[in-house]
Design an enzyme around this catalytic site. Structure first.
Site, mmCIF file in Angstrom:
data_model
loop_
_atom_site.group_PDB
_atom_site.id
_atom_site.type_symbol
_atom_site.label_atom_id
_atom_site.label_comp_id
_atom_site.label_asym_id
_atom_site.label_seq_id
_atom_site.Cartn_x
_atom_site.Cartn_y
_atom_site.Cartn_z
ATOM 1 N N GLY A 18 -13.117 -0.850 -1.409
ATOM 2 C CA GLY A 18 -14.085 -0.058 -2.185
ATOM 3 C C GLY A 18 -15.086 -0.944 -2.917
ATOM 4 O O GLY A 18 -16.299 -0.683 -2.905
ATOM 5 N N TYR A 140 4.727 4.561 5.534
ATOM 6 C CA TYR A 140 3.275 4.339 5.438
ATOM 7 C C TYR A 140 2.622 4.639 6.788
ATOM 8 O O TYR A 140 1.596 5.314 6.865
ATOM 9 C CB TYR A 140 3.069 2.881 5.025
ATOM 10 C CG TYR A 140 1.653 2.355 5.016
ATOM 11 C CD1 TYR A 140 0.819 2.574 3.919
ATOM 12 C CD2 TYR A 140 1.157 1.594 6.077
ATOM 13 C CE1 TYR A 140 -0.472 2.059 3.886
ATOM 14 C CE2 TYR A 140 -0.129 1.079 6.057
ATOM 15 C CZ TYR A 140 -0.940 1.315 4.967
ATOM 16 O OH TYR A 140 -2.216 0.797 4.943
ATOM 17 N N HIS A 183 -0.789 -9.177 0.514
ATOM 18 C CA HIS A 183 -0.760 -9.520 1.924
ATOM 19 C C HIS A 183 -0.833 -11.039 2.033
ATOM 20 O O HIS A 183 -0.898 -11.738 1.030
ATOM 21 C CB HIS A 183 -1.942 -8.846 2.625
ATOM 22 C CG HIS A 183 -1.855 -7.356 2.620
ATOM 23 N ND1 HIS A 183 -2.685 -6.571 1.872
ATOM 24 C CD2 HIS A 183 -1.005 -6.521 3.266
ATOM 25 C CE1 HIS A 183 -2.366 -5.305 2.063
ATOM 26 N NE2 HIS A 183 -1.347 -5.237 2.897
ATOM 27 N N ARG A 191 -0.150 -18.438 -4.721
ATOM 28 C CA ARG A 191 0.876 -19.490 -4.809
ATOM 29 C C ARG A 191 0.227 -20.870 -4.887
ATOM 30 O O ARG A 191 0.639 -21.731 -5.654
ATOM 31 C CB ARG A 191 1.828 -19.412 -3.612
ATOM 32 C CG ARG A 191 2.653 -18.119 -3.595
ATOM 33 C CD ARG A 191 4.141 -18.372 -3.413
ATOM 34 N NE ARG A 191 4.424 -19.411 -2.457
ATOM 35 C CZ ARG A 191 4.423 -19.245 -1.131
ATOM 36 N NH1 ARG A 191 4.149 -18.068 -0.613
ATOM 37 N NH2 ARG A 191 4.732 -20.241 -0.347
HETATM 38 P P1 NDP Z 1 -6.315 -1.593 -2.825
HETATM 39 O O1 NDP Z 1 -4.889 -1.668 -3.202
HETATM 40 O O2 NDP Z 1 -7.195 -2.737 -3.154
HETATM 41 O O3 NDP Z 1 -6.938 -0.275 -3.424
HETATM 42 C C1 NDP Z 1 -6.279 0.947 -3.344
HETATM 43 C C2 NDP Z 1 -7.180 1.970 -3.951
HETATM 44 O O4 NDP Z 1 -6.536 3.250 -3.891
HETATM 45 C C3 NDP Z 1 -7.498 1.710 -5.415
HETATM 46 O O5 NDP Z 1 -8.838 2.044 -5.664
HETATM 47 C C4 NDP Z 1 -6.556 2.663 -6.137
HETATM 48 O O6 NDP Z 1 -7.044 3.065 -7.408
HETATM 49 C C5 NDP Z 1 -6.561 3.843 -5.171
HETATM 50 N N1 NDP Z 1 -5.397 4.699 -5.322
HETATM 51 C C6 NDP Z 1 -4.098 4.390 -5.092
HETATM 52 N N2 NDP Z 1 -3.306 5.449 -5.375
HETATM 53 C C7 NDP Z 1 -4.132 6.457 -5.770
HETATM 54 C C8 NDP Z 1 -3.934 7.789 -6.203
HETATM 55 N N3 NDP Z 1 -2.707 8.341 -6.279
HETATM 56 N N4 NDP Z 1 -5.015 8.521 -6.552
HETATM 57 C C9 NDP Z 1 -6.247 7.993 -6.488
HETATM 58 N N5 NDP Z 1 -6.517 6.754 -6.089
HETATM 59 C C10 NDP Z 1 -5.465 5.979 -5.736
HETATM 60 O O7 NDP Z 1 -6.364 -1.275 -1.261
HETATM 61 P P2 NDP Z 1 -7.391 -1.735 -0.141
HETATM 62 O O8 NDP Z 1 -8.780 -1.686 -0.660
HETATM 63 O O9 NDP Z 1 -6.851 -2.975 0.461
HETATM 64 O O10 NDP Z 1 -7.163 -0.590 0.932
HETATM 65 C C11 NDP Z 1 -8.111 0.450 1.157
HETATM 66 C C12 NDP Z 1 -7.672 1.205 2.400
HETATM 67 O O11 NDP Z 1 -7.659 0.310 3.499
HETATM 68 C C13 NDP Z 1 -6.267 1.798 2.311
HETATM 69 O O12 NDP Z 1 -6.286 3.091 2.860
HETATM 70 C C14 NDP Z 1 -5.412 0.861 3.153
HETATM 71 O O13 NDP Z 1 -4.331 1.542 3.707
HETATM 72 C C15 NDP Z 1 -6.419 0.419 4.190
HETATM 73 N N6 NDP Z 1 -6.157 -0.865 4.842
HETATM 74 C C16 NDP Z 1 -6.057 -2.020 4.103
HETATM 75 C C17 NDP Z 1 -5.820 -3.235 4.739
HETATM 76 C C18 NDP Z 1 -5.694 -4.516 3.959
HETATM 77 O O14 NDP Z 1 -5.390 -5.575 4.596
HETATM 78 N N7 NDP Z 1 -5.908 -4.546 2.659
HETATM 79 C C19 NDP Z 1 -5.684 -3.320 6.199
HETATM 80 C C20 NDP Z 1 -5.884 -2.064 6.882
HETATM 81 C C21 NDP Z 1 -6.107 -0.887 6.205
HETATM 82 P P3 NDP Z 1 -6.801 2.160 -8.759
HETATM 83 O O15 NDP Z 1 -6.939 0.725 -8.376
HETATM 84 O O16 NDP Z 1 -7.895 2.625 -9.647
HETATM 85 O O17 NDP Z 1 -5.426 2.478 -9.220
#
Ligand code: NDP
Length: 322
Positions: A18, A140, A183, A191
């Site tokens: 995001g 998941y 990850h 680390r």
């Molecule tokens: P982050 O952990 O950095 O961010 C997760 C986001 O989801 C945050 O903005 C968090 O809000 C929000 N969130 C979590 N739970 C809730 C909830 N109950 N209600 C509202 N908002 C919620 O994740 P990424 O940016 O890494 O991942 C984004 C997407 O990409 C996900 O769908 C993930 O599955 C997918 N993805 C990620 C990969 C990776 O390597 N990182 C690889 C492939 C797919 P807040 O921080 O404000 O709590």
């Protein structure tokens, strides 16, 4: 005629992906687009009423749905039920509220790690449902796979073009560096930086868990963000699309460790602890579909993306998710 204003709501807008979209949009503004980035403080999307309130407040025409319960290997292994239920709730609330509010396009996020455990490589978009996912993260994985099922059903029953993207491993500024959640790249960065902060590094050892031999594809969050904006503006299909670097850009974990050592200017030794589990040897994904549609896209070279991420981490250490 006045141009029609798109209101684009980005769920998970405060996370790794995001934030990268926020950065990309800063440099690629369009007068007919209004972007709104929300995190869990704005609405708990596992709650139907919170989700409805959020949509009533912002009245989006488009949604980029990134919010998810995400976590590292051990967190997943211990909480498959929670990962399944919470992600199913979040996804169902977002997709159905979007439908009820007449949102014209929703782009949701799957992942290459939800594919069947036993499969032929490279994986492609047609293989999502062909077998059981890896047992460590089946909660998941199945919740993510159901997004594809829902997208197809919203099209069949209501003609909606709700689609999904499938990124490979993502890294970049604003990642989660917490050891229990992280990850491979943010985990190793954290680390290594912990060692560096103790002072002179010449006699220090950076231990990497596993043999260093497994191969992985990593996409820089800012490259992924550009691709997601392209999907929003130009990809009109329910069928999922893999957003990954080329197969030739796969790197070993040892190469990742070496790039980090260079980027941090660590003077000590790297050691591999082969007694620790390696995970799957490779999970190669094919980006042929993406390359057909966007042949000229230039991915940031891996060493440059690592360098930029390390610089960001050193500058923002105090406020990073550690
Ligand atoms: P982050 O952990 O950095 O961010 C997760 C986001 O989801 C945050 O903005 C968090 O809000 C929000 N969130 C979590 N739970 C809730 C909830 N109950 N209600 C509202 N908002 C919620 O994740 P990424 O940016 O890494 O991942 C984004 C997407 O990409 C996900 O769908 C993930 O599955 C997918 N993805 C990620 C990969 C990776 O390597 N990182 C690889 C492939 C797919 P807040 O921080 O404000 O709590």
């Amino acid at each position: 005629m006045a141009e029609e204003q798109k209101v684009i709501l980005v769920t998970g807008g405060t996370g790794l992906v995001g934030k990268a979209i926020q950065t990309v949009i800063e440099n690629d503004k369009r007068s007919d687009e209004k972007w709104i980035f929300v995190g869990s403080k704005d609405a708990d999307l596992s709650s139907k009423s919170d989700t409805e309130k959020l949509f009533k407040e912002h009245r989006p025409t488009h949604v980029i749905h990134l919010a998810a319960m995400v976590g590292g290997l051990f967190h997943n292994m211990a909480n498959n039920l929670d990962f399944f239920r919470i992600n199913m709730q979040i996804n169902d609330n977002v997709l159905h509220t979007a439908h009820l509010h007449n949102v014209v396009k929703v782009i949701s996020c799957l992942s290459t790690c939800i594919f069947p455990d036993k499969i032929t490589y490279p994986i492609d978009e047609s293989m999502i449902h062909l077998g059981f996912p890896h047992t460590s993260n089946y909660g998941y994985s199945f919740a993510k796979r159901m997004i594809d099922v829902q997208n197809r059903a919203y099209f069949d029953q209501h003609g909606r073009i709700y689609t999904s993207i499938i990124p490979c491993n993502v890294f970049g500024p604003h990642d989660n560096f917490k050891p229990t959640h992280s990850h491979v790249i943010p985990g190793l960065m954290r680390r290594l930086y912990d060692i560096i902060k103790t002072g002179n590094t010449e006699d220090k050892v950076f231990t990497v868990l596993g043999s260093g031999k497994p191969l992985r594809q990593f996409i820089y969050s800012l490259d992924l963000a550009k691709l997601i904006v392209w999907v929003l503006r130009g990809y009109e299909s329910v069928e999922p699309i893999i957003l990954s670097v080329d197969e030739s850009s796969e790197v070993t974990i040892a190469e990742v460790a070496e790039e980090l050592v260079k980027a941090f200017d660590f003077k000590g030794k790297i050691e591999f602890d082969s007694s620790a589990a390696d995970g799957q040897y490779k999970k190669t994904a094919s980006n042929t579909k993406l390359r057909k549609l966007l042949p000229e896209f230039q991915f940031t070279p891996f060493h440059q993306a690592v360098k930029e991420t390390v610089e960001w981490y050193k500058t923002n250490y105090q406020n990073a998710r550690n």
